[in-house]
Design a protein around this motif. Structure first.
Motif, mmCIF file in Angstrom:
data_model
loop_
_atom_site.group_PDB
_atom_site.id
_atom_site.type_symbol
_atom_site.label_atom_id
_atom_site.label_comp_id
_atom_site.label_asym_id
_atom_site.label_seq_id
_atom_site.Cartn_x
_atom_site.Cartn_y
_atom_site.Cartn_z
ATOM 1 N N PRO A 241 0.795 -1.227 0.000
ATOM 2 C CA PRO A 241 0.000 0.000 0.000
ATOM 3 C C PRO A 241 0.832 1.284 0.000
ATOM 4 O O PRO A 241 1.976 1.298 0.444
ATOM 5 N N LYS A 245 -6.115 7.965 0.337
ATOM 6 C CA LYS A 245 -7.468 7.414 0.125
ATOM 7 C C LYS A 245 -7.415 6.373 -0.991
ATOM 8 O O LYS A 245 -6.568 6.464 -1.894
ATOM 9 N N CYS A 246 -8.342 5.416 -0.919
ATOM 10 C CA CYS A 246 -8.184 4.295 -1.851
ATOM 11 C C CYS A 246 -9.490 3.584 -2.233
ATOM 12 O O CYS A 246 -10.457 3.583 -1.467
ATOM 13 N N ILE A 269 -7.337 9.930 -5.040
ATOM 14 C CA ILE A 269 -7.673 8.559 -4.618
ATOM 15 C C ILE A 269 -6.781 7.579 -5.382
ATOM 16 O O ILE A 269 -6.678 7.670 -6.619
ATOM 17 N N ASN A 270 -6.156 6.693 -4.659
ATOM 18 C CA ASN A 270 -5.369 5.638 -5.305
ATOM 19 C C ASN A 270 -6.262 4.433 -5.594
ATOM 20 O O ASN A 270 -7.084 4.059 -4.760
ATOM 21 N N TYR A 272 -6.475 0.385 -6.502
ATOM 22 C CA TYR A 272 -5.744 -0.882 -6.413
ATOM 23 C C TYR A 272 -6.560 -1.972 -7.102
ATOM 24 O O TYR A 272 -7.790 -1.946 -7.081
ATOM 25 N N HIS A 291 -2.751 6.922 -11.061
ATOM 26 C CA HIS A 291 -3.330 6.575 -9.755
ATOM 27 C C HIS A 291 -3.801 5.112 -9.688
ATOM 28 O O HIS A 291 -4.411 4.704 -8.711
ATOM 29 N N GLY A 312 -10.725 1.604 2.517
ATOM 30 C CA GLY A 312 -11.362 2.413 1.476
ATOM 31 C C GLY A 312 -12.595 1.705 0.937
ATOM 32 O O GLY A 312 -13.136 0.799 1.575
ATOM 33 N N GLY A 364 -8.352 5.702 4.509
ATOM 34 C CA GLY A 364 -7.263 5.496 3.548
ATOM 35 C C GLY A 364 -6.060 4.906 4.272
ATOM 36 O O GLY A 364 -6.074 4.730 5.502
#
Ligand code: FSO
Ligand code: SF4
Length: 556
Positions: A241, A245-246, A269-270, A272, A291, A312, A364
């Protein structure tokens, strides 16, 4: 209820299959019964669609809807009885429409209609309680005790394979790939299965035909992915990580991922990937978003722990979903398309603002962890680019064997077989992998053979198509059949997508495939013997022993 479609089905000393109040996956008896009724209702749609096709009448919307809806009956996809009920009611509307069209066309042509199939004869009441009374008549093992177990086993093999095909067809349709010829064949097969076939050789042929049809579907899906997102390129993906924020995106739907990436641009915002979404990082049209920062977690069966720890919002775009209420994240997970869990927010359109708002309201990640990269992205094009070097190294004797260790992951302890197998293959072998089973070993360092990575990640389970292309290219170079190559397929199955991929490989003539962690419980011992005899299908035993056997045959 009766359900035996996945690897974690309940097996006791006296029974096989989930047949109590709940399946091992958490599917309730009510949902299971409604899903079986839905399958019969879809078979009724296929009965009328098949007649319509004889008069060159087709309805693309209904065809597309059929695949999409069938997908809702796969393992770990839709647990919401109201949604399944709604699909059954829609099936009724579609059937009646096609019936009218078929009857009008037959009258005009002065033809008489064929007798109604078993599924087409059934009346599907609107009321749920009334509808549920149908369930014992439509259980997928109906007739058990009166007809041979082998017949039931083969019917199940075919219907589960067709479920897998429908799922891939839907994935392709999302990417604007569709084929009317495949629809015609699908409806024909679905119609045959809706009429309780009893001929063993016909059923075996039907199963292999489903596998062959699925090859075309995988080809279409590959075309959809590469046309829209470009050809995957080998890419390093961080699995740790980053603070901020995600949003976590799971499942197989790259289009949803792109929508999320577009809508989160500039919002801090990331994004994943999770599970089968990992290959997304390698597609040019997805990896271009800065991102899209990494991959989080592992395979589907660990999601209750991993999602609980993810600070998130989470989006489940397709299979495999398990009870989100067990891990205290049900209020920040969203389902899409055919996925459903009662009480979880389902997003119908392409607006992900609710997901974004949810992500912004969560803490996050507080810290950035030390990066750990894995390499992915060896789908068809990249594989073909590396093929000449692989061939060179095989010719020079530096690569002695190629293993494909791929498929689904799951809970059972026996699955350490795949970790053991990957860890123990000799240093002069390379490993191709695909599907979510790879999370058992994809963070290990396998090194390389003269620059060729020893672990080559091809992608999602449907990227078996790319692996097949490589095998065909190798066979052509070495002027031999695929079965003569120093290549062994070691597959792990969990659900119906894996069943259809196995059928596809068998339809292509692949022999000597190792399958585990156990043989599907719906196959009788006689059917397993038939598959062993015809296709040299092997059950996995112990990694060390299997490896020794494989390498001895290779050396001979
Ligand atoms: Fe896994 Fe689930 Fe690919 Fe499957 S996430 S188990 S075969 O749906 O899709 O490998
Ligand atoms: Fe049981 Fe698997 Fe069916 Fe769930 S999907 S009810 S675990 S066989």
């Amino acid at each position: 209820m009766f359900c035996i479609q996945c690897e974690q089905t309940i097996i006791t000393s006296t029974t096989k299959g989930c047949s109590y109040t709940k399946g091992m996956c958490g599917k309730t008896a009510e949902v299971s019964d409604l899903q079986d009724i839905l399958v019969a209702a879809l078979q009724r749609v296929s009965f009328w669609a098949s007649i319509c096709h004889q008069y060159q009448i087709s309805d693309r919307a209904v065809d597309r809807w059929s695949f999409q809806t069938f997908f809702a009956t796969l393992t770990n996809v839709n647990f919401d009885p109201e949604r399944i009920l709604n699909y059954i009611q829609q099936a009724d509307i579609h059937s009646l429409k096609l019936e009218q069209l078929a009857k009008a066309a037959a009258i005009q042509a002065n033809h008489s209609l064929p007798p109604l199939s078993y599924a087409a004869q059934m009346q599907y009441p609107k009321n749920k309680e009334e509808l549920l009374k149908l369930a014992p008549n439509v259980f997928l093992n109906r007739g058990k005790g009166d007809i041979e177990d082998d017949v039931i086993g083969l019917r199940l093999l075919a219907i589960y394979g067709l479920k897998g095909l429908a799922a891939y067809m839907e994935h392709a349709a999302v990417l604007e790939q569709f084929s009317d010829e495949i629809c015609i064949e699908y409806h024909q097969i679905m119609n045959v299965l809706g009429n309780n076939p009893t001929d063993i050789s016909e059923l075996l042929d039907l199963s292999i035909a489903i596998g062959a049809l699925n090859y075309k579907v995988m080809e279409m899906l590959d075309a959809g992915e590469t046309t829209i997102f470009g050809h995957p390129v080998p890419t390093q993906v961080n699995t740790k990580p980053i603070s901020g924020k995600c949003i976590l995106v799971s499942g197989h739907d790259f289009k949803d991922l792109r929508l999320i990436l577009e809508q989160t641009q500039g919002k801090g915002i990331n994004v994943y990937t999770h599970g089968e979404m990992l290959p997304a990082h390698a597609y040019p049209e997805l990896k271009k978003y800065p991102h899209l920062v990494g991959n989080f977690g592992s395979a589907w069966q660990n999601q209750q722990n991993e999602f609980a720890q993810f600070p998130g919002a989470i989006v489940m775009t397709s299979n495999c979903l398990i009870n989100p209420f067990a891990g205290r994240y049900a209020d920040r997970i969203f389902t899409r398309s055919i996925v459903g869990w009662p009480g979880v927010v389902h997003l119908e359109n392409d607006d992900f603002s609710a997901v974004i708002e949810c992500a912004l309201n969560q803490s996050g990640f507080k810290h950035t962890e030390l990066e750990h990269y894995i390499t992915i992205g060896f789908a068809r094009n990249a594989l073909m680019n590396v093929a000449p070097t692989v061939i060179e190294q095989i010719k020079a004797g530096n690569i002695k064997h190629v293993f494909l260790i791929g498929g689904c992951d799951g809970i059972s302890d026996e699955r350490h077989y795949y970790t053991d197998m990957a860890s123990q293959v000799p240093q002069d072998s390379i490993i191709l992998t695909l599907g979510c089973g790879k999370y058992r070993f994809n963070k290990q360092n396998f090194g390389d053979i003269n620059g060729i990575p020893r672990l080559i990640d091809i992608g999602q389970c449907n990227d078996a198509y790319s692996a097949i292309q490589l095998a065909l290219a190798l066979a052509e170079t070495f002027e031999c059949g695929v079965n003569e190559l120093p290549l062994t397929l070691v597959l792990s199955w969990f659900e119906q997508k894996a069943i259809v991929i196995l059928l596809t490989l068998l339809s292509l003539g692949a022999k000597g495939i190792y399958t585990g962690p156990s043989m599907p419980a719906f196959l009788t011992s006689n059917l397993i013997s038939i598959l062993q005899k015809e296709f040299d299908l092997k059950a996995t035993t112990d990694a060390k022993e299997d490896l020794a056997r494989i390498l001895t045959v290779n050396a001979a």
